[in-house]
Motif scaffolding. Structure first.
Motif, mmCIF file in Angstrom:
data_model
loop_
_atom_site.group_PDB
_atom_site.id
_atom_site.type_symbol
_atom_site.label_atom_id
_atom_site.label_comp_id
_atom_site.label_asym_id
_atom_site.label_seq_id
_atom_site.Cartn_x
_atom_site.Cartn_y
_atom_site.Cartn_z
ATOM 1 N N SER A 182 -9.849 9.499 4.996
ATOM 2 C CA SER A 182 -8.724 9.976 4.184
ATOM 3 C C SER A 182 -8.205 11.316 4.703
ATOM 4 O O SER A 182 -7.000 11.578 4.662
ATOM 5 C CB SER A 182 -9.104 10.070 2.702
ATOM 6 O OG SER A 182 -9.917 11.187 2.423
ATOM 7 N N THR A 196 1.653 10.708 -1.415
ATOM 8 C CA THR A 196 0.214 10.570 -1.171
ATOM 9 C C THR A 196 -0.535 11.767 -1.742
ATOM 10 O O THR A 196 -1.579 11.606 -2.384
ATOM 11 C CB THR A 196 -0.051 10.404 0.340
ATOM 12 O OG1 THR A 196 0.638 9.234 0.800
ATOM 13 C CG2 THR A 196 -1.534 10.268 0.634
ATOM 14 N N TYR A 224 -3.584 11.799 -4.534
ATOM 15 C CA TYR A 224 -4.862 12.045 -3.842
ATOM 16 C C TYR A 224 -5.950 12.666 -4.734
ATOM 17 O O TYR A 224 -7.090 12.194 -4.699
ATOM 18 C CB TYR A 224 -4.613 12.903 -2.596
ATOM 19 C CG TYR A 224 -5.795 13.005 -1.671
ATOM 20 C CD1 TYR A 224 -6.224 11.907 -0.941
ATOM 21 C CD2 TYR A 224 -6.475 14.210 -1.509
ATOM 22 C CE1 TYR A 224 -7.305 11.995 -0.077
ATOM 23 C CE2 TYR A 224 -7.552 14.309 -0.642
ATOM 24 C CZ TYR A 224 -7.964 13.199 0.068
ATOM 25 O OH TYR A 224 -9.030 13.288 0.915
ATOM 26 N N TRP A 257 -7.458 1.604 0.165
ATOM 27 C CA TRP A 257 -6.443 2.545 -0.314
ATOM 28 C C TRP A 257 -5.932 3.435 0.816
ATOM 29 O O TRP A 257 -4.723 3.607 0.986
ATOM 30 C CB TRP A 257 -6.984 3.397 -1.471
ATOM 31 C CG TRP A 257 -5.930 4.299 -2.023
ATOM 32 C CD1 TRP A 257 -4.928 3.954 -2.876
ATOM 33 C CD2 TRP A 257 -5.732 5.681 -1.709
ATOM 34 N NE1 TRP A 257 -4.119 5.056 -3.126
ATOM 35 C CE2 TRP A 257 -4.598 6.126 -2.422
ATOM 36 C CE3 TRP A 257 -6.417 6.596 -0.908
ATOM 37 C CZ2 TRP A 257 -4.120 7.425 -2.353
ATOM 38 C CZ3 TRP A 257 -5.945 7.899 -0.844
ATOM 39 C CH2 TRP A 257 -4.813 8.308 -1.561
ATOM 40 N N ARG A 282 -2.048 3.688 2.675
ATOM 41 C CA ARG A 282 -1.177 4.861 2.738
ATOM 42 C C ARG A 282 -0.502 4.957 4.112
ATOM 43 O O ARG A 282 0.626 5.453 4.216
ATOM 44 C CB ARG A 282 -1.938 6.143 2.408
ATOM 45 C CG ARG A 282 -2.551 6.173 1.012
ATOM 46 C CD ARG A 282 -1.619 5.688 -0.080
ATOM 47 N NE ARG A 282 -0.476 6.556 -0.254
ATOM 48 C CZ ARG A 282 0.451 6.384 -1.181
ATOM 49 N NH1 ARG A 282 0.382 5.396 -2.033
ATOM 50 N NH2 ARG A 282 1.468 7.224 -1.269
ATOM 51 N N TYR A 299 2.226 2.320 3.782
ATOM 52 C CA TYR A 299 3.251 2.895 2.905
ATOM 53 C C TYR A 299 4.138 3.846 3.704
ATOM 54 O O TYR A 299 5.370 3.757 3.657
ATOM 55 C CB TYR A 299 2.536 3.617 1.769
ATOM 56 C CG TYR A 299 3.415 4.331 0.781
ATOM 57 C CD1 TYR A 299 3.897 3.688 -0.349
ATOM 58 C CD2 TYR A 299 3.731 5.672 0.953
ATOM 59 C CE1 TYR A 299 4.683 4.353 -1.283
ATOM 60 C CE2 TYR A 299 4.516 6.347 0.026
ATOM 61 C CZ TYR A 299 4.986 5.682 -1.083
ATOM 62 O OH TYR A 299 5.765 6.350 -2.005
ATOM 63 N N ARG A 324 8.570 1.022 1.761
ATOM 64 C CA ARG A 324 7.317 1.704 1.436
ATOM 65 C C ARG A 324 6.371 0.761 0.703
ATOM 66 O O ARG A 324 5.162 0.957 0.699
ATOM 67 C CB ARG A 324 7.582 2.952 0.605
ATOM 68 C CG ARG A 324 7.989 2.702 -0.823
ATOM 69 C CD ARG A 324 8.459 3.995 -1.491
ATOM 70 N NE ARG A 324 8.644 3.857 -2.906
ATOM 71 C CZ ARG A 324 9.651 3.240 -3.506
ATOM 72 N NH1 ARG A 324 10.623 2.675 -2.783
ATOM 73 N NH2 ARG A 324 9.722 3.182 -4.821
ATOM 74 N N GLY A 355 2.867 -0.880 1.609
ATOM 75 C CA GLY A 355 1.554 -0.345 1.264
ATOM 76 C C GLY A 355 1.108 -0.654 -0.152
ATOM 77 O O GLY A 355 0.103 -0.108 -0.624
ATOM 78 N N GLY A 364 -2.488 -1.192 -1.579
ATOM 79 C CA GLY A 364 -3.386 -0.082 -1.880
ATOM 80 C C GLY A 364 -3.780 -0.002 -3.338
ATOM 81 O O GLY A 364 -4.805 0.593 -3.679
#
Length: 140
Positions: free
Chosen positions: A21, A64, A68, A93, A97, A100, A112, A115, A118
């Motif tokens: 991530s 994002t 997050y 997930w 992103r 996305y 978008r 994604g 996710g």
């Protein structure tokens, strides 16, 4: 006290998910920095009145960042009880992103939704977290 006595045996997978991530966030941030330079959008301006593509790149990163912190909390709760399941959901997930962002980077905001898968990862760790809470409360 050794960390292996505190964390579940497979928590290392969760740690690698967190690292993944971090790579994703850095990638999205670098893309915004490059777009600022390319489209001439200076700090502290968040969005451009002239360059829609810049706005799409910026929004992919910003959106994002908006989710997050919540993901981190639920990912951690889930990983403490079910590290492998949480890690699989976390990788879904994080990977989503990228999808996305790449969809958004086309300049067509509707893309978008590439994604959208996710949500499997996000809602998965939320559901596991709810299960953990109910177990801790002795409800289940």
């Amino acid at each position: 006290m050794a960390v292996e006595n505190v964390l579940p045996a497979n928590f290392g997978y969760a740690i690698f998910t967190y690292l993944y991530s971090f790579v994703m966030l850095m990638y999205l941030g670098v893309k915004v920095g490059g777009a600022r330079k390319k489209y001439g959008v200076k700090y502290p301006t968040m969005y451009s009145d002239k360059e829609q593509i810049f706005n799409c790149i910026q929004r992919a990163h910003q959106n994002t960042l908006e989710v997050y912190p919540q993901w981190l909390v639920f990912q951690t709760i889930a990983a403490l009880a079910y590290p492998i399941a949480a890690s699989v959901l976390g990788v879904i997930w994080v990977t989503s992103r990228f999808s996305y962002a790449w969809g958004y980077y086309t300049g067509d905001p509707a893309k978008r939704m590439n994604g959208a898968y996710g949500y499997i990862g996000l809602f998965g760790v939320i559901l596991i977290s709810i299960s953990v809470a109910l177990q801790l409360l002795g409800v289940i």
